[in-house]
Design an enzyme around this catalytic site. Structure first.
Site, PDB file in Angstrom:
ATOM      1  N   THR A 274      16.213 -74.366 -37.026  1.00  0.00           N
ATOM      2  CA  THR A 274      15.248 -73.331 -37.386  1.00  0.00           C
ATOM      3  C   THR A 274      13.880 -73.972 -37.527  1.00  0.00           C
ATOM      4  O   THR A 274      13.759 -75.067 -38.061  1.00  0.00           O
ATOM      5  CB  THR A 274      15.621 -72.610 -38.693  1.00  0.00           C
ATOM      6  N   GLY A 275      12.872 -73.294 -37.009  1.00  0.00           N
ATOM      7  CA  GLY A 275      11.534 -73.855 -37.090  1.00  0.00           C
ATOM      8  C   GLY A 275      10.676 -73.327 -35.954  1.00  0.00           C
ATOM      9  O   GLY A 275      11.026 -72.330 -35.315  1.00  0.00           O
TER      10      GLY A 275
ATOM     11  N   ARG B  36       8.702 -63.467 -24.950  1.00  0.00           N
ATOM     12  CA  ARG B  36       8.748 -64.874 -25.386  1.00  0.00           C
ATOM     13  C   ARG B  36      10.183 -65.251 -25.771  1.00  0.00           C
ATOM     14  O   ARG B  36      10.870 -64.518 -26.458  1.00  0.00           O
ATOM     15  CB  ARG B  36       7.812 -65.074 -26.571  1.00  0.00           C
TER      16      ARG B  36
ATOM     17  N   THR C 187      15.092 -67.542 -39.161  1.00  0.00           N
ATOM     18  CA  THR C 187      16.293 -67.573 -38.334  1.00  0.00           C
ATOM     19  C   THR C 187      17.545 -67.887 -39.154  1.00  0.00           C
ATOM     20  O   THR C 187      17.450 -68.550 -40.173  1.00  0.00           O
ATOM     21  CB  THR C 187      16.071 -68.670 -37.277  1.00  0.00           C
TER      22      THR C 187
ATOM     23  N   GLY D  20      12.479 -68.189 -27.670  1.00  0.00           N
ATOM     24  CA  GLY D  20      12.382 -69.343 -28.566  1.00  0.00           C
ATOM     25  C   GLY D  20      13.454 -70.382 -28.276  1.00  0.00           C
ATOM     26  O   GLY D  20      14.138 -70.326 -27.249  1.00  0.00           O
ATOM     27  N   ASP D  21      13.604 -71.302 -29.197  1.00  0.00           N
ATOM     28  CA  ASP D  21      14.594 -72.380 -29.026  1.00  0.00           C
ATOM     29  C   ASP D  21      16.020 -71.913 -29.317  1.00  0.00           C
ATOM     30  O   ASP D  21      16.987 -72.455 -28.776  1.00  0.00           O
ATOM     31  CB  ASP D  21      14.269 -73.540 -29.974  1.00  0.00           C
TER      32      ASP D  21
ATOM     33  N   GLY E 106       9.849 -72.787 -32.726  1.00  0.00           N
ATOM     34  CA  GLY E 106      10.707 -72.908 -31.552  1.00  0.00           C
ATOM     35  C   GLY E 106      10.099 -73.633 -30.371  1.00  0.00           C
ATOM     36  O   GLY E 106      10.791 -74.370 -29.656  1.00  0.00           O
TER      37      GLY E 106
HETATM   38  N1  ASP Z   1      13.141 -71.056 -34.135  1.00  0.00           N
HETATM   39  C1  ASP Z   1      12.854 -69.645 -34.164  1.00  0.00           C
HETATM   40  C2  ASP Z   1      11.994 -69.286 -32.988  1.00  0.00           C
HETATM   41  O1  ASP Z   1      11.113 -70.052 -32.655  1.00  0.00           O
HETATM   42  C3  ASP Z   1      12.133 -69.207 -35.393  1.00  0.00           C
HETATM   43  C4  ASP Z   1      12.804 -69.558 -36.679  1.00  0.00           C
HETATM   44  O2  ASP Z   1      13.515 -70.557 -36.769  1.00  0.00           O
HETATM   45  O3  ASP Z   1      12.607 -68.806 -37.637  1.00  0.00           O
HETATM   46  O4  ASP Z   1      12.178 -68.235 -32.446  1.00  0.00           O
END
Ligand code: ASP
Length: 312
Positions: A230-231, A207, A179, A209-210, A233
């Site tokens: 980022t992480g 789906r 992200t 995400g966060d 989600g």
């Molecule tokens: N946080 C993002 C998600 O879960 C993924 C990412 O940070 O790469 O969609």
């Protein structure tokens, strides 16, 4: 007044031994490009919101990062992108989820924000809004990358959903998140945050995400902080991670650094939530914290300080 721009291009198991010098340079020059273009806006008295939008656009246009052009594949073999932007000056926000074919999802979030009628649009409705706003479209070919296609193909028959940049023959535990995001404080003391993503490889279609959820992956409030995450989600949503940093500052009087540390290194870890976040406050303090092996990240300010890093 001073200005600062901070960006990330994803976090995860980013190890030096898995990287070629050429690829590392490409990542760094992508981050540098975003810092320079967004920094120029702040230098010229522009707003934090315009700067974070610009940084996201530059990274969305770079195929290396999992957002816009370089978005990963969902379980149905298509791209579904999420993005959000928030202005700390008046708490206005715009977000989109499950969209495809839009060149710059962050631009669409921005249009939703300034339109003011709604905050969060999804799927077909978001695409219709984009069309009415005359946003730039791109075909499937533009969003295609061999590398990410292979990533998806290797697991497309399974229930596994993988984090971006993960090499297909590595264990699922080797997670990388791709992200992109930015936070900034401008010369007027206003702060803003913006985040954009293609999500996770082989995620179930539909789906969310966060990233596009205000308070989870993205949040900005002049009184506290601007945060972009980022992480993994699912965990960041359950932790309401970005807003939790703001709450720790507002209600407990923690500094930006301490509040982010608590969320990234205590609360997310307790939930097994791998990843990181970047933050600024209106005084120009900033932090880039992660509990993973690495996070693509960079910062530039008006004092001539610039740093671009990848590993711990
Ligand atoms: N946080 C993002 C998600 O879960 C993924 C990412 O940070 O790469 O969609």
């Amino acid at each position: 007044m001073d200005y600062t721009i901070v960006i990330h291009g994803g976090a995860g198991t980013i190890l030096k031994q898995d990287m070629t010098p050429e690829l590392e340079l490409d990542y760094k020059s992508g981050l540098d490009d975003a810092l320079e273009k967004a920094g120029k806006i702040l230098e010229n008295n522009g707003s934090a919101i315009d700067a974070v939008k610009m940084a996201n656009i530059v990274l969305e246009n770079n195929i290396l990062f999992n957002a816009g052009r370089g978005s990963v594949f969902s379980s149905n073999g298509h791209h579904e992108m999420d993005a959000a932007i928030m202005d700390g000056k008046d708490l206005s926000a715009g977000a989109v989820t499950c969209i495809h074919g839009i060149k710059n999802p962050i631009e669409l979030s921005y249009k939703i924000m300034v339109n003011k009628q709604h905050v969060f649009l999804s799927g077909k409705g978001a695409l219709e809004f984009a069309a009415n706003e005359g946003l730039e479209l791109e075909d499937d070919q533009y969003f295609f990358s061999e590398f990410r296609y292979k990533q998806w193909k290797a697991i497309s028959d399974t229930d596994v959903y993988l984090i971006d940049h993960s090499s297909v023959n590595k264990e699922e535990s080797e997670k990388k998140f791709g992200t992109v995001g930015a936070v900034a404080v401008d010369k007027h003391g206003n702060i803003a945050a913006a985040t954009s993503t293609g999500g996770m490889t082989n995620k179930k279609f539909g789906r969310i995400g966060d990233t596009p959820i205000i308070g989870a992956g993205t949040y900005a409030n002049n009184a506290t902080c601007a945060i972009s995450c980022t992480g993994h989600g699912e965990i960041f949503m359950r932790a309401v991670a970005a807003y939790d940093v703001s709450c720790l500052m507002e209600y407990k009087g923690l500094s930006l650094q301490d509040a982010m540390h608590k969320v990234v290194h205590e609360k997310l870890i307790a939930l097994n939530g791998e990843g990181g976040m970047i933050g600024v406050d209106a005084k120009g303090n900033y932090a880039m914290l992660f509990n993973s092996e690495g996070m693509y990240r960079g910062i530039k300010n008006n004092k001539g300080y610039k740093e671009i890093s990848i590993y711990k």
